[in-house]
Design an enzyme around this catalytic site. Structure first.
Site, PDB file in Angstrom:
ATOM      1  N   SER A  89      67.401 -16.844  36.799  1.00 31.02           N
ATOM      2  CA  SER A  89      67.105 -16.423  35.434  1.00 31.02           C
ATOM      3  C   SER A  89      66.658 -14.957  35.421  1.00 31.02           C
ATOM      4  O   SER A  89      67.327 -14.090  35.961  1.00 31.02           O
ATOM      5  CB  SER A  89      66.054 -17.355  34.827  1.00 31.02           C
ATOM      6  N   ASP A 211      74.444 -24.756  30.927  1.00 23.74           N
ATOM      7  CA  ASP A 211      73.318 -23.875  30.618  1.00 23.74           C
ATOM      8  C   ASP A 211      73.305 -23.549  29.128  1.00 23.74           C
ATOM      9  O   ASP A 211      74.262 -22.982  28.598  1.00 23.74           O
ATOM     10  CB  ASP A 211      73.434 -22.585  31.439  1.00 23.74           C
ATOM     11  N   HIS A 239      69.965 -24.864  33.106  1.00 26.71           N
ATOM     12  CA  HIS A 239      69.627 -23.480  33.422  1.00 26.71           C
ATOM     13  C   HIS A 239      68.996 -23.278  34.802  1.00 26.71           C
ATOM     14  O   HIS A 239      69.044 -22.173  35.344  1.00 26.71           O
ATOM     15  CB  HIS A 239      68.677 -22.944  32.345  1.00 26.71           C
TER      16      HIS A 239
END
Length: 264
Positions: A89, A211, A239
């Protein structure tokens, strides 16, 4: 000020340094880390300055430059040789910023559902400080965290989501968390999109196909823009593959480290 998880026994393999996402901690790797260790991987999970469980009682600056310097000092003190840097991320933006400034420290790069195309914290950087503190206080609220988890993970049970939420907000209970997060927000955050095509290191891009936080289309764009990259998409995953499907994520990481990973 550092907090990290270090190997119980160091091996001769390349050091693998695991970062985490925005406002998270090294506990993000709680399911994957034991699998890496069992595989004989020389893995470190480090808290990015301003997040996680580092001792920030002296309230240091937690802007991008400070986070980069903190990671460099960690690398200098404990690693001291080229490492494989893993960024999930927003941690992928942290990794790109770091390797751009310290290419000698990074041998390979792994990005997981990378958030690397945002222009920093945007308009949030312009908030009056009192409003920034109000927003950050809301950021740790249980209802918001439960909602974010519903977007982050693909079809996990409510009980599992509740467990993820409880672990994910533990560091928010530290007395300096709000100050550190506000400092980062008002500093402008990470803007690394112009550095992506300059990445020279061999790169693995891992992405959950489902995601809902960062579009799957950006995985394809990132794969096109990083010259020496391999893209692996994980079906039925959201995610954070290293949390939701740790066995699958670790399998691909190990294949990449052993240079056996092929594009899927």
């Amino acid at each position: 000020m550092s907090s990290c998880v270090k190997p119980l026994k160091e091996h001769e393999t390349e050091p693998l340094v695991l970062l985490h996402g925005f406002d998270s901690s090294c506990l993000e790797w709680r399911y994957s880390y034991p699998l890496l260790e069992d595989a004989g991987i020389n893995a470190w999970a480090v808290d990015i300055l301003g997040w996680g469980f580092s001792d920030l009682e002296m309230l240091p600056s937690c802007n991008v430059a400070a986070k980069r310097e903190h990671l460099f000092q960690f690398w200098s003190s404990y690693i001291g040789r080229p490492m494989v840097l893993v960024g999930p991320s927003l941690g992928a933006a942290v990794a790109i910023d770091f390797l751009t400034n310290h290419p000698e420290a990074v041998s390979k790069l792994i990005m997981i559902d990378a958030s690397v195309y945002a222009e920093g914290t945007g308009n949030l950087a312009k908030l009056p400080r009192i409003l920034a503190y109000a927003g950050v206080s809301f950021l740790k609220s249980i209802p918001l965290r439960v909602y974010v988890n519903s977007l982050t993970f693909n079809k996990v049970s409510f009980q599992t989501s509740l467990d993820y939420m409880n672990v994910g907000r533990l560091h928010c209970l530290l007395p300096w968390w709000e100050d550190a997060t506000v400092d980062f927000m008002l500093s402008g955050g990470y803007d690394v999109k112009n550095y992506i095509q300059e990445i020279k290191q061999k790169t693995l891009i891992l992405w959950g196909q489902d995601d809902q936080i960062v579009s799957n289309e950006l995985a394809l764009r990132l794969h096109r823009e990083v010259p020496n990259s391999t893209l692996v998409q994980i079906p039925g995953c959201g995610h954070l593959p290293h949390v939701e499907k740790p066995e699958v994520a670790v399998e691909h990481i190990i294949k990449f480290l052993r240079e056996e990973c092929h594009a899927l």
